[in-house]
Design a protein around this motif. Sequence first.
Motif, PDB file in Angstrom:
ATOM      1  N   ASP A 508      51.897  42.075  42.804  1.00  0.00           N
ATOM      2  CA  ASP A 508      51.166  40.838  42.533  1.00  0.00           C
ATOM      3  C   ASP A 508      50.042  40.603  43.540  1.00  0.00           C
ATOM      4  OD1 ASP A 508      52.745  40.359  40.379  1.00  0.00           O
ATOM      5  OD2 ASP A 508      54.102  38.981  41.412  1.00  0.00           O
ATOM      6  N   GLU A 509      50.252  41.011  44.777  1.00  0.00           N
ATOM      7  CA  GLU A 509      49.210  40.809  45.781  1.00  0.00           C
ATOM      8  C   GLU A 509      47.950  41.597  45.438  1.00  0.00           C
ATOM      9  OE1 GLU A 509      48.234  41.903  50.387  1.00  0.00           O
ATOM     10  OE2 GLU A 509      50.304  41.977  49.688  1.00  0.00           O
ATOM     11  N   GLY A 510      48.119  42.859  45.046  1.00  0.00           N
ATOM     12  CA  GLY A 510      46.973  43.658  44.658  1.00  0.00           C
ATOM     13  C   GLY A 510      46.288  43.109  43.419  1.00  0.00           C
ATOM     14  N   ARG A 511      47.071  42.606  42.471  1.00  0.00           N
ATOM     15  CA  ARG A 511      46.479  42.033  41.263  1.00  0.00           C
ATOM     16  C   ARG A 511      45.672  40.783  41.583  1.00  0.00           C
ATOM     17  NH1 ARG A 511      51.780  43.487  39.569  1.00  0.00           N
ATOM     18  NH2 ARG A 511      51.751  45.244  38.098  1.00  0.00           N
ATOM     19  N   ARG A 512      46.221  39.929  42.480  1.00  0.00           N
ATOM     20  CA  ARG A 512      45.468  38.729  42.866  1.00  0.00           C
ATOM     21  C   ARG A 512      44.172  39.102  43.560  1.00  0.00           C
ATOM     22  NH1 ARG A 512      50.627  36.810  44.390  1.00  0.00           N
ATOM     23  NH2 ARG A 512      50.166  37.329  46.562  1.00  0.00           N
ATOM     24  N   TRP A 513      44.227  40.121  44.424  1.00  0.00           N
ATOM     25  CA  TRP A 513      43.003  40.546  45.129  1.00  0.00           C
ATOM     26  C   TRP A 513      41.970  41.064  44.144  1.00  0.00           C
ATOM     27  CZ3 TRP A 513      41.593  45.835  45.290  1.00  0.00           C
ATOM     28  CH2 TRP A 513      40.419  46.079  45.986  1.00  0.00           C
ATOM     29  N   LEU A 514      42.378  41.906  43.196  1.00  0.00           N
ATOM     30  CA  LEU A 514      41.433  42.458  42.232  1.00  0.00           C
ATOM     31  C   LEU A 514      40.814  41.350  41.390  1.00  0.00           C
ATOM     32  CD1 LEU A 514      40.092  44.827  40.784  1.00  0.00           C
ATOM     33  CD2 LEU A 514      42.128  45.010  39.334  1.00  0.00           C
ATOM     34  N   ALA A 515      41.635  40.403  40.930  1.00  0.00           N
ATOM     35  CA  ALA A 515      41.111  39.325  40.098  1.00  0.00           C
ATOM     36  C   ALA A 515      40.111  38.469  40.867  1.00  0.00           C
ATOM     37  CB  ALA A 515      42.254  38.456  39.579  1.00  0.00           C
ATOM     38  N   SER A 516      40.421  38.164  42.142  1.00  0.00           N
ATOM     39  CA  SER A 516      39.503  37.330  42.925  1.00  0.00           C
ATOM     40  C   SER A 516      38.185  38.045  43.194  1.00  0.00           C
ATOM     41  CB  SER A 516      40.165  36.936  44.249  1.00  0.00           C
ATOM     42  OG  SER A 516      40.430  38.081  45.038  1.00  0.00           O
ATOM     43  N   VAL A 517      38.246  39.354  43.447  1.00  0.00           N
ATOM     44  CA  VAL A 517      37.022  40.108  43.719  1.00  0.00           C
ATOM     45  C   VAL A 517      36.181  40.228  42.454  1.00  0.00           C
ATOM     46  CG1 VAL A 517      36.110  42.360  44.388  1.00  0.00           C
ATOM     47  CG2 VAL A 517      37.986  41.358  45.672  1.00  0.00           C
ATOM     48  N   LEU A 518      36.813  40.532  41.320  1.00  0.00           N
ATOM     49  CA  LEU A 518      36.052  40.641  40.076  1.00  0.00           C
ATOM     50  C   LEU A 518      35.373  39.327  39.713  1.00  0.00           C
ATOM     51  CD1 LEU A 518      38.410  42.802  37.819  1.00  0.00           C
ATOM     52  CD2 LEU A 518      36.282  43.513  38.928  1.00  0.00           C
ATOM     53  N   LEU A 519      36.078  38.210  39.906  1.00  0.00           N
ATOM     54  CA  LEU A 519      35.479  36.914  39.591  1.00  0.00           C
ATOM     55  C   LEU A 519      34.325  36.598  40.537  1.00  0.00           C
ATOM     56  CD1 LEU A 519      35.569  34.399  37.847  1.00  0.00           C
ATOM     57  CD2 LEU A 519      37.215  33.413  39.447  1.00  0.00           C
TER      58      LEU A 519
END
Length: 781
Positions: A508-519
């Motif tokens: 989940d941590e990696g997914r949150r990081w990817l989503a925040s960077v893409l946004l």
Amino acid sequence: MSQLWSDPWIEAILAAALRGAPLLLLAGAAAIGWRRSSAAARHLVWLVAIACTLALPLLSASLPAWRVAVLPPTNAGAPVPEQEVVTLPAAISSSVASLATTHAPHDAEAALTALALEESAAQGAGGPRDWGKIAFLIWCLGASLVALPMVLGHVRVWRLSKTARPATGGAWGALASVLPAQLGLAGRVRIMTSERATMPMAFGIVNPTVLLPANAEQWPAERRRDVMLHELAHVARRDCLTQLIAQAACAMYWFDPLVWLASRALRGERERACDDAVVRAGARPSEYATHLLQVARDLRVPSTTALATVCMARRSQLSDRLLAILDERRNRRTVSRRFAVPTWLVALLILIPAAAFVPSRALGTFPVIVSAIVPSEAIVAERKAVARGKSVAARPMRVFTANDLLGEPTQCDYTGKGNTSISRNSDDENDTWRAHISAGDCDLTIRTIGKVRFASDLSDVESVPANGSFLLTESDALTTRRIEIRSDASGRMTRKFTVDGDERPWDDEGRRWLASVLLAFERRTAFTADTRVPALYREGGVDAVLREVSLLSGDHARRRYFEALFKATPSLSESETRRALEIAGQMDSDFEVAQTLIAIAKTGKIGGGSTAYLQAVRNIESDFETRRVLTTLVKSATMDEEAMTLLLNVADNIESDFELAELLLAVSSRGLGSNKARDAFFKAVGTIESNFERRRVLSSLLKRADNSEEVQARLLQSASEIESDFELASFLVSFAKKYPEMSQATRESFMKAADSIESEHEYGRVMQSVRGTARRTSGMF
């Protein structure tokens, strides 16, 4: 800390940087103080400052030292304190005593020096590191990193020139046979074309060359002429040499921000000076600005050759250059010898004393000198204690690494200032693109191969095509995170997530990081605007899109979202139009605001938002962009009487006679249907100072078939204010041909305007057009 600068070259470079700082600051103050002077003059000031800074180390080494006691000396007038008795080690004391009795004083001095060297050698491997060498190696590394791209750029340009051919035929060849001779460069410059050249450029110091894109021969003749004039101006000004001087200074003083700022200012003034040369050669400023903007849009500056050439247009400098080109009050003169020679003389008068200046203080007493040569027992004991201390095991200390911070939020803010670059290559079989953002200590890079698809909310990567990939790397001051998503030949995706090189599970941590960077990346670049805006519109309508637009961090991204919104929605309500126009009016970039407003105008969905639309236009400072927006509005939208009147009132903000005339020509072709619109139109015509542009506008309105007698009277009244006899006579001749049968009131206005002509020839031409006899009468034909 003084050991760090023990290397002679490092000491010379640092001293030159400190001495050169006042020169660069003085040049900056002069450039600001002379902002009303020509760009060529300011370019000379920056060049002199950079050249002097580059020459400082050589002059400091060759000139005799000019020692000035500016440091506080020892207080001779104060009561002399009891001096510390300098005692020598026993072995050294006996040696010195023996030498003092059996040898000459010179031998004693030599023995002291030898003993000091033995003391230094005795510390050998256990002594301190040679920080001077380390500092020199760091300087060499920095200078090499700066100089290497320049060298590679020159190699690239040399290879490019080998594939080029002389411009002897075609459209470029015709200009090459005429323009260099007009500028006094015949036989001194080579004009060549290349299929591989992507931007007009000049290079070469001994053999100056202008390289032009061969595929640009379809350009309009005026654009080709302006482009070649710009590059020939670089050759005439020897800008390739001045650029090399600035690059050498940047390589030598790579650690000094003042040198980099001066080099950047030098480049900016160089381009503006060449733009001034093109305008002086007869180019119309508005047309040249259009050509420059089109070249910057259609062509790119190759990164491999940018440092070895002087190119036509860089997008980073474009806005300032366009404003300078369109400024009619701008000083566009060249630099005369009466200005250049005193500038160099003043620089030399400052440079030579600065290079020879060496600050010093009064010498101390003899024991101080002896203690500097022969260390006392206390100093020797202290050194031995330090040497012994090195063998003692150091107490282990807790060292925090980036891995200890795993799970902490990334400290990156991509909403502020920074550098953004995106390159894309699309075809039927493949789609590759690369993006990079640098903001503060944060660095973000994305590379894709194939048409990667993202979730509508940018929470994840949905799919990667077969044999495609998606790579994202983000580095801040502490941590480097990387996600690799690859797809094999069957389309099965695999993910690899690393933090500082260590592979981590995709949780989940990696997914949150990817989503925040893409946004964050999307809100800065709008790279998925074409798909995300329709998704937002389906979920929440126009309000959802406008809320997201308010969160975007750049004018370019906002414009992309607006364009996608106008394609996705069938209509805009009056309130929605006003909200969109309010957001557009807050954008800073005149170009992006203009593009947004033009997109709104082309949709024909302004409706009741015309007032808000024109209010947004008022926020545009550029005459060129203001005229472009209003002209599109006149041609595309249905405007009522109030909107047309407001548009013409907004036109009063246009200071350029040419741009205002172009707008009024578009208005006149559409017609003036109300008294308010006519009043506003002729009020705008009254602000045109150019006789030619005023006559052009009035002649355009004269051609309409629906001009009432009132409009005819207004035409004659406005024409009577034309000061040029030729332009006024030409308009009156056209008027007489259009209306051979005039009413009494119109005839009187016509003759009143004709009576203001002082030239007998032009007056006779007007009279000939109405009755065939050139008699200066008033009130009768």
